[in-house]
Structures are given as C-alpha cells and as structure tokens.
Design a protein around this motif. Sequence first.
Motif, mmCIF file in Angstrom:
data_model
loop_
_atom_site.group_PDB
_atom_site.id
_atom_site.type_symbol
_atom_site.label_atom_id
_atom_site.label_comp_id
_atom_site.label_asym_id
_atom_site.label_seq_id
_atom_site.Cartn_x
_atom_site.Cartn_y
_atom_site.Cartn_z
ATOM 1 N N LEU A 193 0.822 -1.212 0.000
ATOM 2 C CA LEU A 193 0.000 0.000 0.000
ATOM 3 C C LEU A 193 0.859 1.265 0.000
ATOM 4 C CD1 LEU A 193 -2.815 -1.073 2.475
ATOM 5 C CD2 LEU A 193 -2.971 -0.860 -0.018
ATOM 6 N N LEU A 194 1.836 1.310 0.877
ATOM 7 C CA LEU A 194 2.684 2.494 0.989
ATOM 8 C C LEU A 194 3.569 2.673 -0.240
ATOM 9 C CD1 LEU A 194 3.655 4.871 2.685
ATOM 10 C CD2 LEU A 194 5.251 3.321 3.821
ATOM 11 N N ASN A 195 4.204 1.593 -0.662
ATOM 12 C CA ASN A 195 5.186 1.651 -1.742
ATOM 13 C C ASN A 195 4.519 1.737 -3.118
ATOM 14 O OD1 ASN A 195 8.265 1.165 -2.114
ATOM 15 N ND2 ASN A 195 7.290 -0.050 -3.710
ATOM 16 N N ASN A 196 3.716 0.740 -3.446
ATOM 17 C CA ASN A 196 3.192 0.611 -4.800
ATOM 18 C C ASN A 196 1.956 1.473 -5.068
ATOM 19 O OD1 ASN A 196 4.940 -1.632 -4.258
ATOM 20 N ND2 ASN A 196 4.242 -2.510 -6.177
ATOM 21 N N GLU A 197 1.076 1.560 -4.113
ATOM 22 C CA GLU A 197 -0.161 2.303 -4.333
ATOM 23 C C GLU A 197 -0.037 3.791 -4.030
ATOM 24 O OE1 GLU A 197 -2.952 1.175 -5.785
ATOM 25 O OE2 GLU A 197 -1.879 -0.706 -6.088
ATOM 26 N N PHE A 198 0.926 4.166 -3.197
ATOM 27 C CA PHE A 198 1.060 5.582 -2.849
ATOM 28 C C PHE A 198 2.302 6.221 -3.475
ATOM 29 C CE2 PHE A 198 2.519 8.936 0.097
ATOM 30 C CZ PHE A 198 1.513 9.859 -0.142
ATOM 31 N N LEU A 199 3.490 5.778 -3.037
ATOM 32 C CA LEU A 199 4.721 6.459 -3.477
ATOM 33 C C LEU A 199 5.002 6.328 -4.972
ATOM 34 C CD1 LEU A 199 7.098 5.773 -0.482
ATOM 35 C CD2 LEU A 199 6.065 7.939 -1.152
ATOM 36 N N LYS A 200 4.864 5.128 -5.537
ATOM 37 C CA LYS A 200 5.122 4.958 -6.975
ATOM 38 C C LYS A 200 4.202 5.844 -7.806
ATOM 39 C CE LYS A 200 7.385 0.647 -7.908
ATOM 40 N NZ LYS A 200 7.490 -0.423 -8.863
ATOM 41 N N GLU A 201 2.952 5.917 -7.403
ATOM 42 C CA GLU A 201 1.978 6.738 -8.136
ATOM 43 C C GLU A 201 2.238 8.230 -7.928
ATOM 44 O OE1 GLU A 201 -0.128 5.404 -10.321
ATOM 45 O OE2 GLU A 201 0.748 3.469 -9.776
ATOM 46 N N LEU A 202 2.705 8.596 -6.764
ATOM 47 C CA LEU A 202 2.985 10.003 -6.464
ATOM 48 C C LEU A 202 4.229 10.492 -7.202
ATOM 49 C CD1 LEU A 202 2.322 12.491 -4.633
ATOM 50 C CD2 LEU A 202 3.948 11.526 -2.997
ATOM 51 N N ILE A 203 5.280 9.690 -7.218
ATOM 52 C CA ILE A 203 6.573 10.118 -7.769
ATOM 53 C C ILE A 203 6.665 9.902 -9.276
ATOM 54 C CG2 ILE A 203 9.066 9.720 -7.648
ATOM 55 C CD1 ILE A 203 8.520 9.105 -4.605
ATOM 56 N N GLU A 204 6.171 8.777 -9.759
ATOM 57 C CA GLU A 204 6.143 8.451 -11.191
ATOM 58 C C GLU A 204 7.507 8.572 -11.876
ATOM 59 O OE1 GLU A 204 2.973 10.909 -12.804
ATOM 60 O OE2 GLU A 204 1.571 9.248 -12.516
ATOM 61 N N ARG A 205 8.534 8.046 -11.263
ATOM 62 C CA ARG A 205 9.868 8.036 -11.872
ATOM 63 C C ARG A 205 9.913 6.948 -12.947
ATOM 64 N NH1 ARG A 205 15.497 6.913 -8.649
ATOM 65 N NH2 ARG A 205 16.903 7.557 -10.304
ATOM 66 N N PRO A 206 10.336 7.276 -14.163
ATOM 67 C CA PRO A 206 10.374 6.269 -15.225
ATOM 68 C C PRO A 206 11.462 5.214 -14.986
ATOM 69 C CG PRO A 206 11.175 8.389 -16.036
ATOM 70 C CD PRO A 206 10.733 8.598 -14.624
ATOM 71 N N ARG A 207 11.245 4.044 -15.574
ATOM 72 C CA ARG A 207 12.210 2.958 -15.493
ATOM 73 C C ARG A 207 13.527 3.368 -16.160
ATOM 74 N NH1 ARG A 207 10.522 -1.328 -12.178
ATOM 75 N NH2 ARG A 207 8.270 -1.455 -12.329
#
Length: 162
Positions: free
Chosen positions: A43-57
């Motif tokens: 929840l914290l990592n994948n659903e919140f931070l990844k979506e908030l930051i959106e750093r490309p691969r």
Amino acid sequence: MVAYTTLGNASLMWLLIAAIMVYFPKSRKAGIMVLFALILGYLLNNEFLKELIERPRPWVDLAGLEPLIHAADPNSFPSGHTCSAFAAAGIICRTLPKKWGLISVIAAVLMGFSRMYVGVHYFSDVLVGAAIGILCSQIIYYLFKAASAKTNLSIDCPSEKI
C-alpha cells in the motif's frame, strides 16, 4: 537473476514463505506478521509512493539499456520487489531464530540486486524500497507487540516473546 527476480512478482516468494510459516504453529504468528507487513509495504510503496513520484524505469532514461525482463508498471521508484523482500525479512529477523533471519536478509539483498541487474531499477529505487520494507516490518512488529500487551495475550515466537 531473471528467474530469481521473477519469484518476487506479486510478492509470490514472500507470500509462499508466509504461508509456510502460518502452517506451522511455532511460526504462525510470525507468518501472520509477515503477511501484514507485505500488505502495508504494498500500500505504501506501490499504491502511494510509486503513483505520487512516477519516476520512469531506467531504460526510458538511459539510451541503449535493454532490460532483461519486461516490467508492466512504468514507474520505477521505489522498488516494490525490494520493499516486499525487506518487509518479510524484517519480521523474520525479529521473530525467528538467527539462521532464518540471516537467510532472509541475504534473500532480500539478492532481490534488490536482481532488480538492478535485470535493468528495471536504479540503485536509489532499491535503497528506498529496502528502507520502506524495513519501516513496514517495524510498524507491524510494534503494532502486534502493543496489541499483545493490551490484551494480555502473548504472541509467541521461537526467538522471543513479543
């Protein structure tokens, strides 16, 4: 490395380990804590931070980099595989005998390395994913410990009483 990193897809390896732990009475409560740590980490990592930051691969930013696997999620930061690995390892280190803690930490470090090796994460993605996983394991550990104290129920784990 490709095969190993694939074991981390959807936290498969860690969910299987948690299921095995839940099956055996001596590690059941630790297994339940692993499951909660994995959920919190997701929840914290994948659903919140990844979506908030959106750093490309990395392959998006680094010309000529060909990843060894395809990552469905376009966001790189932080590493979800590494977060899951360290969330599980953090609980295992706190609740099971030292040999299992050491094995789980080695497995978690290898998971983080594998994510960089296959070209889907930067070092900072892995480092922050590990930190979030450790944080989640500590939060769950202390929540279980507080609940245990409040209800006067012991949460027995082989290495200590929580």
